[in-house]
Scaffold this motif. Structure first.
Motif, PDB file in Angstrom:
ATOM      1  N   CYS A  90       0.819  -1.222   0.000  1.00  0.00           N
ATOM      2  CA  CYS A  90       0.000   0.000   0.000  1.00  0.00           C
ATOM      3  C   CYS A  90       0.853   1.273   0.000  1.00  0.00           C
ATOM      4  O   CYS A  90       2.074   1.198   0.015  1.00  0.00           O
ATOM      5  N   PHE A  91       0.175   2.391  -0.091  1.00  0.00           N
ATOM      6  CA  PHE A  91       0.747   3.744  -0.017  1.00  0.00           C
ATOM      7  C   PHE A  91       1.431   4.224  -1.283  1.00  0.00           C
ATOM      8  O   PHE A  91       2.106   5.245  -1.266  1.00  0.00           O
ATOM      9  N   TYR A  92       1.327   3.478  -2.378  1.00  0.00           N
ATOM     10  CA  TYR A  92       1.832   4.036  -3.628  1.00  0.00           C
ATOM     11  C   TYR A  92       0.707   3.995  -4.653  1.00  0.00           C
ATOM     12  O   TYR A  92       0.139   5.013  -4.989  1.00  0.00           O
ATOM     13  N   HIS A  93       0.387   2.794  -5.127  1.00  0.00           N
ATOM     14  CA  HIS A  93      -0.895   2.608  -5.803  1.00  0.00           C
ATOM     15  C   HIS A  93      -1.265   1.141  -5.732  1.00  0.00           C
ATOM     16  O   HIS A  93      -0.419   0.300  -5.449  1.00  0.00           O
ATOM     17  N   ASP A  94      -2.533   0.834  -5.950  1.00  0.00           N
ATOM     18  CA  ASP A  94      -3.001  -0.550  -5.966  1.00  0.00           C
ATOM     19  C   ASP A  94      -2.661  -1.317  -4.690  1.00  0.00           C
ATOM     20  O   ASP A  94      -1.917  -2.299  -4.715  1.00  0.00           O
ATOM     21  N   SER A  95      -3.189  -0.861  -3.566  1.00  0.00           N
ATOM     22  CA  SER A  95      -2.902  -1.567  -2.325  1.00  0.00           C
ATOM     23  C   SER A  95      -3.696  -2.871  -2.297  1.00  0.00           C
ATOM     24  O   SER A  95      -4.748  -3.002  -2.928  1.00  0.00           O
ATOM     25  N   ALA A  96      -3.135  -3.836  -1.551  1.00  0.00           N
ATOM     26  CA  ALA A  96      -3.731  -5.173  -1.542  1.00  0.00           C
ATOM     27  C   ALA A  96      -3.296  -5.929  -0.299  1.00  0.00           C
ATOM     28  O   ALA A  96      -2.334  -5.554   0.373  1.00  0.00           O
ATOM     29  N   ALA A  97      -4.021  -7.016  -0.006  1.00  0.00           N
ATOM     30  CA  ALA A  97      -3.639  -7.921   1.072  1.00  0.00           C
ATOM     31  C   ALA A  97      -3.724  -9.346   0.552  1.00  0.00           C
ATOM     32  O   ALA A  97      -4.547  -9.656  -0.319  1.00  0.00           O
ATOM     33  N   ALA A  98      -2.832 -10.202   1.097  1.00  0.00           N
ATOM     34  CA  ALA A  98      -2.836 -11.615   0.711  1.00  0.00           C
ATOM     35  C   ALA A  98      -2.546 -12.450   1.943  1.00  0.00           C
ATOM     36  O   ALA A  98      -1.720 -12.065   2.768  1.00  0.00           O
ATOM     37  N   LEU A  99      -3.222 -13.573   2.057  1.00  0.00           N
ATOM     38  CA  LEU A  99      -3.012 -14.447   3.217  1.00  0.00           C
ATOM     39  C   LEU A  99      -2.548 -15.827   2.754  1.00  0.00           C
ATOM     40  O   LEU A  99      -3.154 -16.424   1.862  1.00  0.00           O
ATOM     41  N   LEU A 100      -1.454 -16.300   3.368  1.00  0.00           N
ATOM     42  CA  LEU A 100      -0.985 -17.663   3.104  1.00  0.00           C
ATOM     43  C   LEU A 100      -1.286 -18.540   4.306  1.00  0.00           C
ATOM     44  O   LEU A 100      -1.091 -18.116   5.446  1.00  0.00           O
ATOM     45  N   ARG A 101      -1.761 -19.751   4.035  1.00  0.00           N
ATOM     46  CA  ARG A 101      -1.876 -20.766   5.086  1.00  0.00           C
ATOM     47  C   ARG A 101      -0.934 -21.893   4.702  1.00  0.00           C
ATOM     48  O   ARG A 101      -1.076 -22.483   3.633  1.00  0.00           O
ATOM     49  N   ASP A 102       0.060 -22.141   5.532  1.00  0.00           N
ATOM     50  CA  ASP A 102       1.067 -23.168   5.248  1.00  0.00           C
ATOM     51  C   ASP A 102       1.622 -23.019   3.833  1.00  0.00           C
ATOM     52  O   ASP A 102       1.782 -23.994   3.102  1.00  0.00           O
ATOM     53  N   GLY A 103       1.868 -21.784   3.444  1.00  0.00           N
ATOM     54  CA  GLY A 103       2.536 -21.521   2.179  1.00  0.00           C
ATOM     55  C   GLY A 103       1.634 -21.527   0.956  1.00  0.00           C
ATOM     56  O   GLY A 103       2.108 -21.373  -0.171  1.00  0.00           O
ATOM     57  N   LYS A 104       0.345 -21.700   1.165  1.00  0.00           N
ATOM     58  CA  LYS A 104      -0.570 -21.693   0.028  1.00  0.00           C
ATOM     59  C   LYS A 104      -1.486 -20.487   0.164  1.00  0.00           C
ATOM     60  O   LYS A 104      -1.995 -20.217   1.252  1.00  0.00           O
ATOM     61  N   VAL A 105      -1.684 -19.771  -0.933  1.00  0.00           N
ATOM     62  CA  VAL A 105      -2.489 -18.556  -0.824  1.00  0.00           C
ATOM     63  C   VAL A 105      -3.965 -18.917  -0.621  1.00  0.00           C
ATOM     64  O   VAL A 105      -4.535 -19.704  -1.369  1.00  0.00           O
ATOM     65  N   VAL A 106      -4.510 -18.381   0.471  1.00  0.00           N
ATOM     66  CA  VAL A 106      -5.910 -18.633   0.816  1.00  0.00           C
ATOM     67  C   VAL A 106      -6.783 -17.607   0.105  1.00  0.00           C
ATOM     68  O   VAL A 106      -7.851 -17.905  -0.412  1.00  0.00           O
ATOM     69  N   ALA A 107      -6.314 -16.368   0.098  1.00  0.00           N
ATOM     70  CA  ALA A 107      -7.082 -15.280  -0.512  1.00  0.00           C
ATOM     71  C   ALA A 107      -6.147 -14.106  -0.794  1.00  0.00           C
ATOM     72  O   ALA A 107      -5.173 -13.882  -0.066  1.00  0.00           O
ATOM     73  N   ALA A 108      -6.439 -13.382  -1.870  1.00  0.00           N
ATOM     74  CA  ALA A 108      -5.686 -12.175  -2.193  1.00  0.00           C
ATOM     75  C   ALA A 108      -6.658 -11.210  -2.850  1.00  0.00           C
ATOM     76  O   ALA A 108      -7.464 -11.614  -3.695  1.00  0.00           O
TER      77      ALA A 108
END
Ligand SMILES: [Fe+2]
Length: 534
Positions: A10-28
């Motif tokens: 965040c703070f430049y452009h296109d901020s986002a969040a991503a969550l990994l569970r045991d190294g696999k992306v759960v949601a982004a």
């Protein structure tokens, strides 16, 4: 017990969040999709809430939080640039400082406040390391060359590297102010479009013109070396000190002032767009050939905003020794959230990688009754159909010239609609392009539409022998197959998405139904957003 890592950009452009569970992306998810503010750059509070909810956890259950760049290094770059260009930089300095003082310098405390009661570590990766991790660590490759190219991170504007297993080595970089992304943005600005947003319009405009300025740009503005590194002649640009991207000398170079937004475009603008597009392609090709020569590798992972230039990517596959290309679908800064999370989990914590990405459907999903409730509340008539009937009816409606809103499953991560949140139409109808541009999307008439094609039929219709699951490659429509004018650009190219049944069964089956009716395994696929919306 599972291990959770949250990545933030965040703070430049296109901020986002991503969550990994045991190294696999759960949601982004990108914040703009939830806040409805295009390119939202604020702290991604909504996206964080969403990814934690998707993971079924609360903030204190996180094991680590990563931020996609190093704000202090970026601040150092800005200060030294301001000092070097003082007093011309004073206006820009005065505008930038309050934001830095208010939030950008206090990222750790801001994250703690937003993630209360989280007390674990907050780690920072360099901007280009986040880009590199965002592509290599989710690619199908055990070993790969890595190229990241964007506007600017802290100092780097492009990085060359190698990934092996969970290790990433970036062995060379190009530094600010010399930047391929900012060069492209400077031309975007000069052509009257929005910087950091409408670069793809310049790419879409390019095939209408001829690259008549290419030689002049390469001899006077861009000094390109054999290894793909380059220096810009900064006398033409003002992005390093001013509030605009180009200056009077740049205007002189092209014989006139920047085009005023929303005014008519002529052959002059088309030729300038074609010229900068060719410059971009040649620089990227030179970089890729150099990385191949240095590393001997034929797998390439790419990220950074310039990796969204699908025309350049198409040439990388056709014209360099690279055999396999993986481009992170959220190649811009949003993807940095995924990158830093993987960097922490795989590279720092040395945990093995899980299998690579096979799709980009990583965002929110809605239940049927939620959708029905929403439609009821707006008084919109609706009807639920069983799967087979839904596919048959939708395919028939498309083949009869209707424009269909297709809202199924989880939302895509990245700028492209990939059949999760898409407007679909018949590619055989030449008038469809104008109908969609003028009546539905309210956007410029020159913009082409992209085809989704069944992956197993792609090479019959297009000059391509690899997959393009994220719509990040451009290929020529084959000569005997020019029956799809609505998705064929003026130079007979198309920016295609190849669809496999594994990635997207419902979408694949819909296109199959459309093929049964029409003999064409292709539909027009464009995003839901109208002009100016996220
Ligand atoms: Fe970036």
């Amino acid at each position: 017990m599972s291990e959770y890592v949250l990545g933030l950009s965040c703070f430049y452009h296109d901020s986002a969040a991503a969550l990994l569970r045991d190294g696999k992306v759960v949601a982004a998810c990108q914040e703009e999709r939830l806040s409805r503010k295009k390119h939202d750059a604020g702290f991604p509070s909504r996206a964080v809430k969403y990814v934690l909810r998707e993971g079924g956890i609360s903030p204190e259950q996180l094991d680590a939080v990563g931020f996609y760049d190093k704000p202090l290094l970026k601040f150092e770059r800005m200060l030294s640039t301001y000092i070097a260009t003082f007093p011309r930089s004073f206006g820009s300095f005065r505008k930038a400082m309050p934001v830095w003082m208010k939030e950008k310098l206090w990222v750790p405390s801001l994250i703690r406040r937003e993630l209360r009661p989280y007390k674990g570590p907050i780690l920072f990766a360099e901007h280009h390391m986040s880009h590199a991790a965002s592509c290599f660590l989710v690619s199908p490759f055990e070993e790969s060359a890595i190229l990241t190219v964007d506007g600017v991170g802290e100092w780097a504007t492009a990085s060359f590297g190698v990934g092996k297993g969970t290790d990433i080595t970036l062995f060379k970089e190009i530094r600010f102010p010399h930047s391929l992304g900012l060069l492209y943005s400077a031309f975007t600005y000069y052509l009257g479009f929005k910087v950091n947003s409408a670069e793809y319009k310049v790419m879409g405009l390019a095939p209408y013109g001829k690259p008549v300025h290419f030689d002049r740009i390469m001899s006077e503005m861009v000094h390109l070396n054999e290894d793909g590194s380059f220096k810009l002649d900064m006398k033409y640009f003002s992005y390093d000190y001013g509030l605009t991207m180009t200056n009077g000398l740049f205007s002189e170079f092209f014989g006139g002032p920047p085009r005023k937004p929303e005014t008519w475009m002529t052959a002059r603008e088309f030729d300038i767009a074609a010229s900068v597009q060719k410059v971009c392609e040649e620089v990227v090709l030179r970089m890729v050939r150099y990385i191949h020569k240095e590393t001997g590798l034929t797998n390439l992972s790419m990220a950074g905003g310039v990796a969204l230039n699908c025309v350049a990517n198409g040439r990388v596959i056709r014209e360099t020794p690279m055999k396999n290309l993986f481009v992170q679908p959220a190649a811009g800064d949003a993807g940095g959230a995924v990158g830093v999370a993987h960097y922490i989990y795989n590279t720092l914590h040395k945990r093995p990688r899980t299998e690579g990405w096979t799709h980009a459907y990583l965002g929110p999903e809605y239940e049927d009754d939620e959708i029905a409730g929403y439609l009821d509340s707006r008084g919109i008539p609706h009807q639920a159909l069983p799967r087979a009937e839904l596919l048959r009816t939708t395919a028939r409606l498309i083949s009869e010239g209707n424009v269909i809103g297709w809202f199924q499953g989880r939302m895509e991560f990245g700028p492209r609609a990939l059949g999760g949140r898409s407007i679909l139409a018949d590619p055989r109808d030449a008038k469809m392009r104008d109908t969609l541009n003028m009546k539905i999307k309210f956007r410029e008439g020159f913009r082409p539409f992209a085809p989704s094609v069944l992956a197993d039929k792609a090479s019959e219709w297009f000059d391509i022998d690899c997959d393009s699951p994220y719509m990040l490659l451009v290929a020529q429509v084959r000569e005997g197959k020019r029956t799809i004018p609505a998705v064929t650009h003026v130079d007979n190219s198309a920016r295609l998405q190849t669809v496999t049944r594994d990635e997207s069964p419902l979408y694949y089956d819909l296109i199959t139904e459309f093929e049964k009716i029409t003999g064409v395994p292709i539909v027009i696929n464009t995003s839901f957003n109208v002009r100016g919306e996220p």
